[in-house]
Design an enzyme around this catalytic site. Sequence first.
Site, PDB file in Angstrom:
ATOM      1  N   LYS A  10       0.826  -1.211   0.000  1.00  0.00           N
ATOM      2  CA  LYS A  10       0.000   0.000   0.000  1.00  0.00           C
ATOM      3  C   LYS A  10       0.861   1.262   0.000  1.00  0.00           C
ATOM      4  O   LYS A  10       0.425   2.317  -0.463  1.00  0.00           O
ATOM      5  CB  LYS A  10      -0.965  -0.013   1.185  1.00  0.00           C
ATOM      6  CG  LYS A  10      -0.320  -0.127   2.557  1.00  0.00           C
ATOM      7  CD  LYS A  10       0.005   1.199   3.189  1.00  0.00           C
ATOM      8  CE  LYS A  10       0.709   1.012   4.529  1.00  0.00           C
ATOM      9  NZ  LYS A  10       1.057   2.280   5.173  1.00  0.00           N
ATOM     10  N   ASN A  47       4.663   8.452   2.944  1.00  0.00           N
ATOM     11  CA  ASN A  47       4.723   7.999   1.554  1.00  0.00           C
ATOM     12  C   ASN A  47       3.909   8.926   0.657  1.00  0.00           C
ATOM     13  O   ASN A  47       4.335   9.281  -0.444  1.00  0.00           O
ATOM     14  CB  ASN A  47       4.218   6.557   1.451  1.00  0.00           C
ATOM     15  CG  ASN A  47       5.158   5.578   2.129  1.00  0.00           C
ATOM     16  OD1 ASN A  47       6.176   5.194   1.584  1.00  0.00           O
ATOM     17  ND2 ASN A  47       4.805   5.178   3.348  1.00  0.00           N
TER      18      ASN A  47
END
Length: 333
Positions: free
Chosen positions: A193, A258
Amino acid sequence: MGSRLAVLGAGSWGSALANVLTENGHQVTIWTRDQEQQNEINTRHTNTHYLPEFKFTDEIAATTDLKKAVKDVEAIVVVIPTSGIRELARRLDTILDRKVTIIHASKGLERKTHKRISTILDEELSCEYVTGIVALSGPSHAEEVINRDLTTITAASVHLESAQYVQKLFINDYFRVYTNTDIIGVEIGAALKNIIAIGAGIIAGLGYGDNAKAGLVTRGLAEISRLGVEMGADPLTFMGLSGVGDLIVTCTSPHSRNWRAGYQLGKGEAIQSVLDNMGMVVEGVSTTQAAFELAKEHAIEMPITEAIYDVLYKDAEVKYVILNLMKREGKAE
């Protein structure tokens, strides 16, 4: 009477989990490599580099002595970057002298071997001292957990009793823990993810809106599922907290490092500059390489992962990478 526990890693997530455990009545020692961080936690009860507005309870202690941190504990929570897991496990193997449950809350794949974190731990730790290995994962920002925002997460292990033990350690009225025996799926979902989160940040940095984000997340989930199933995961796991749940939280929030890294890339920053300025490890960068290589090895089609890989490792221009994804040959969903 609570349990005696060690949290190895004093970043934002390690700190938040240590706080949950302390609030649940457990005795917690945090291990850090940084002497200044140890002194700050022990004297001011803060960790300002990672959680600037947070204050620990007085009961939490920090140490740079690994042997001291794990002495007489019932369970060890490992919360460090994936790149350091194997070395830490080797050190632990020389120190442990009693049975413990190993819990890891890190999210990634080892760069060269492509191995999951529980596999690394299983390889390096003597089975005579490990009662179980559990992955703790799901949609959870440390910044919200320390504020007692409602959070749901999964404890996964091949041994259900180990997962249930971890569930009991952590669960409370704001931190709900489910169990799962599909540790492969939970770890694959948790790792991959981060790649999609980088992509979500990129399209936000380029100025695209909700339509693009929804498409990326949905097709990203399809990629994660394809590779995960090939590696032995239950496809239903990716519809749960460590699949679609983790994707939602990391692809929609600036709390995600991220996402923030991807956003800066979308704004035209070079990857090395982004990493230098982040101040924390961006797991999705190394995971992208591991997933790209795994996809090639297993002949799994992962166009989004390949596109992010081209941006990170081949200096491809982000706007053209996105356009090329959209111009791929039409096919059934």
